[in-house]
Design a protein around this motif. Structure first.
Motif, mmCIF file in Angstrom:
data_model
loop_
_atom_site.group_PDB
_atom_site.id
_atom_site.type_symbol
_atom_site.label_atom_id
_atom_site.label_comp_id
_atom_site.label_asym_id
_atom_site.label_seq_id
_atom_site.Cartn_x
_atom_site.Cartn_y
_atom_site.Cartn_z
ATOM 1 N N PHE A 97 0.793 -1.218 0.000
ATOM 2 C CA PHE A 97 0.000 0.000 0.000
ATOM 3 C C PHE A 97 0.833 1.278 0.000
ATOM 4 C CE2 PHE A 97 -2.643 -3.197 2.270
ATOM 5 C CZ PHE A 97 -3.651 -3.315 1.316
ATOM 6 N N GLY A 98 2.137 1.154 0.243
ATOM 7 C CA GLY A 98 2.991 2.324 0.245
ATOM 8 C C GLY A 98 2.803 3.233 1.438
ATOM 9 N N VAL A 99 2.358 2.679 2.573
ATOM 10 C CA VAL A 99 2.115 3.494 3.763
ATOM 11 C C VAL A 99 2.761 2.847 4.980
ATOM 12 C CG1 VAL A 99 -0.040 4.469 2.888
ATOM 13 C CG2 VAL A 99 -0.100 2.344 4.210
ATOM 14 N N ILE A 100 2.999 3.668 5.994
ATOM 15 C CA ILE A 100 3.574 3.209 7.255
ATOM 16 C C ILE A 100 2.638 3.632 8.378
ATOM 17 C CG2 ILE A 100 5.510 3.437 8.861
ATOM 18 C CD1 ILE A 100 7.277 4.056 6.422
ATOM 19 N N PHE A 101 2.178 2.661 9.162
ATOM 20 C CA PHE A 101 1.261 2.961 10.260
ATOM 21 C C PHE A 101 1.972 3.027 11.608
ATOM 22 C CE2 PHE A 101 -1.803 1.311 7.112
ATOM 23 C CZ PHE A 101 -2.726 2.348 7.127
ATOM 24 N N TRP A 102 3.173 2.471 11.711
ATOM 25 C CA TRP A 102 3.972 2.612 12.923
ATOM 26 C C TRP A 102 5.454 2.489 12.551
ATOM 27 C CZ3 TRP A 102 0.881 -1.757 12.119
ATOM 28 C CH2 TRP A 102 1.566 -2.967 11.927
ATOM 29 N N ASP A 103 6.294 3.116 13.383
ATOM 30 C CA ASP A 103 7.730 3.123 13.117
ATOM 31 C C ASP A 103 8.458 3.094 14.461
ATOM 32 O OD1 ASP A 103 10.298 3.411 12.264
ATOM 33 O OD2 ASP A 103 10.054 5.408 11.410
ATOM 34 N N TYR A 104 9.176 2.021 14.721
ATOM 35 C CA TYR A 104 9.882 1.852 15.987
ATOM 36 C C TYR A 104 11.371 2.176 15.862
ATOM 37 C CZ TYR A 104 5.673 -0.815 17.233
ATOM 38 O OH TYR A 104 4.386 -1.209 17.477
ATOM 39 N N SER A 105 11.732 2.954 14.863
ATOM 40 C CA SER A 105 13.146 3.254 14.636
ATOM 41 C C SER A 105 13.795 3.938 15.839
ATOM 42 C CB SER A 105 13.307 4.152 13.398
ATOM 43 O OG SER A 105 12.864 3.480 12.239
ATOM 44 N N GLY A 106 13.011 4.655 16.612
ATOM 45 C CA GLY A 106 13.564 5.347 17.770
ATOM 46 C C GLY A 106 13.720 4.476 18.999
ATOM 47 N N ILE A 115 9.479 -3.852 14.235
ATOM 48 C CA ILE A 115 9.232 -4.432 15.551
ATOM 49 C C ILE A 115 10.377 -4.029 16.470
ATOM 50 C CG2 ILE A 115 7.940 -6.427 14.694
ATOM 51 C CD1 ILE A 115 10.479 -8.100 15.056
ATOM 52 N N ASN A 116 10.152 -4.158 17.770
ATOM 53 C CA ASN A 116 11.234 -3.948 18.724
ATOM 54 C C ASN A 116 11.032 -4.904 19.893
ATOM 55 O OD1 ASN A 116 10.065 -2.394 21.219
ATOM 56 N ND2 ASN A 116 9.106 -1.464 19.435
ATOM 57 N N LEU A 117 12.107 -5.097 20.652
ATOM 58 C CA LEU A 117 12.093 -6.094 21.717
ATOM 59 C C LEU A 117 11.016 -5.811 22.753
ATOM 60 C CD1 LEU A 117 13.571 -8.624 22.664
ATOM 61 C CD2 LEU A 117 15.095 -7.155 24.003
ATOM 62 N N GLN A 118 10.817 -4.540 23.084
ATOM 63 C CA GLN A 118 9.829 -4.165 24.093
ATOM 64 C C GLN A 118 8.431 -4.637 23.711
ATOM 65 O OE1 GLN A 118 9.762 0.021 25.059
ATOM 66 N NE2 GLN A 118 7.647 -0.060 25.748
ATOM 67 N N PHE A 119 8.051 -4.390 22.473
ATOM 68 C CA PHE A 119 6.711 -4.759 22.048
ATOM 69 C C PHE A 119 6.594 -6.260 21.770
ATOM 70 C CE2 PHE A 119 6.383 -0.218 21.566
ATOM 71 C CZ PHE A 119 5.063 0.036 21.914
ATOM 72 N N CYS A 120 7.697 -6.911 21.445
ATOM 73 C CA CYS A 120 7.668 -8.376 21.340
ATOM 74 C C CYS A 120 7.373 -8.986 22.709
ATOM 75 C CB CYS A 120 8.999 -8.891 20.801
ATOM 76 S SG CYS A 120 9.229 -8.639 19.026
ATOM 77 N N PHE A 121 7.987 -8.424 23.762
ATOM 78 C CA PHE A 121 7.684 -8.883 25.112
ATOM 79 C C PHE A 121 6.221 -8.598 25.463
ATOM 80 C CE2 PHE A 121 12.327 -8.587 26.776
ATOM 81 C CZ PHE A 121 12.597 -9.801 26.179
ATOM 82 N N PHE A 122 5.719 -7.474 24.959
ATOM 83 C CA PHE A 122 4.307 -7.145 25.183
ATOM 84 C C PHE A 122 3.411 -8.216 24.553
ATOM 85 C CE2 PHE A 122 0.386 -5.066 23.665
ATOM 86 C CZ PHE A 122 -0.132 -4.643 24.881
ATOM 87 N N TRP A 123 3.769 -8.660 23.323
ATOM 88 C CA TRP A 123 3.019 -9.743 22.684
ATOM 89 C C TRP A 123 3.054 -10.997 23.555
ATOM 90 C CZ3 TRP A 123 -0.440 -9.676 18.990
ATOM 91 C CH2 TRP A 123 -0.414 -8.667 18.016
ATOM 92 N N GLY A 124 4.196 -11.261 24.174
ATOM 93 C CA GLY A 124 4.298 -12.422 25.049
ATOM 94 C C GLY A 124 3.382 -12.323 26.252
ATOM 95 N N LEU A 125 3.353 -11.147 26.889
ATOM 96 C CA LEU A 125 2.471 -10.936 28.038
ATOM 97 C C LEU A 125 1.004 -11.038 27.645
ATOM 98 C CD1 LEU A 125 4.335 -7.962 29.788
ATOM 99 C CD2 LEU A 125 4.203 -10.337 30.572
#
Length: 213
Positions: A97-106, A115-125
């Motif tokens: 689609f050529g769009v970005i709905f989230w960006d965890y570069s920071g 993706i980032n480690l913090q939110f991967c852990f959130f998926w686990g919880l």
């Protein structure tokens, strides 16, 4: 009893209910954290987050046999499945689609900003809570729907969601074409240009950014 056990009817209702609740949760989160009242729907009509809905369906399919198992096992499977799912959704949104709905570069320990480690852990919880608490609760109430025509209602709801996802997808695809300078050349693209302009879609998807090629 309606949708007893693990079956397609139950998955349909899990998708619809969690899509709606997920969208409301994101609206509340943005309002609390940023003071903005923003639509977080993935679709053009209604407040539904497909990411949440499909994510909960994925968790149900992958984890439904782990109810009562050790939380550490559920957490680990959730980290891998949830992280992979979120990465795939981000990749497809950008490439198709050529769009970005989230960006965890920071964030630290991110992978291509998807993706980032913090939110991967959130998926686990979330996986642990989903398997041990939320899914049994939803399953019980879905099975007790006291409607005479519940299967017909399920099919009607499914038909609406398919239409909503379909029209939303083609509208975003057409916006991507406009960004690439492709002129409307058939009745469908003309219709999409007239009813779902870039301005309209930007107002609907307020957290959306155009991907830079």
């Amino acid at each position: 009893m309606f949708a007893k056990g693990y079956n397609m009817y139950k998955l349909i209702w899990i998708f619809v209910v969690t899509s709606f609740i997920g969208s409301l949760f994101e609206i509340l989160w943005v309002f609390i954290s940023a003071g903005k009242l923003m639509s977080r729907s993935s679709l053009l009509y209604g407040q539904f987050s497909v990411i949440w809905g499909l994510g909960c369906v994925l968790l149900t399919i992958v984890l439904h046999r782990l109810e009562g198992k050790r939380n550490f096992l559920i957490f680990g499977v959730g980290v891998i499945a949830g992280g992979g799912y979120e990465y795939l959704c981000s990749f497809l949104s950008e490439k198709v689609f050529g769009v970005i709905f989230w960006d965890y570069s920071g964030y630290s320990f991110n992978v291509h900003g998807r993706i980032n480690l913090q939110f991967c852990f959130f998926w686990g919880l979330i996986s642990v809570v989903w398997v041990q608490n939320i899914y049994p609760f939803l399953s019980k109430h879905i099975e007790s729907i006291p409607l005479t025509y519940r299967k017909q209602l399920t099919m009607m709801v499914l038909a609406f969601m398919i239409f909503d996802m379909g029209i939303s997808a083609v509208a975003l695809l057409r916006m991507h074409q406009r960004q690439e300078g492709i002129i409307a050349h058939n009745p469908i693209s003309i219709f999409l240009d007239e009813h779902y302009s870039d301005e309209y879609l930007s107002q609907r998807y307020q957290n959306m950014k155009l991907a830079i090629n």
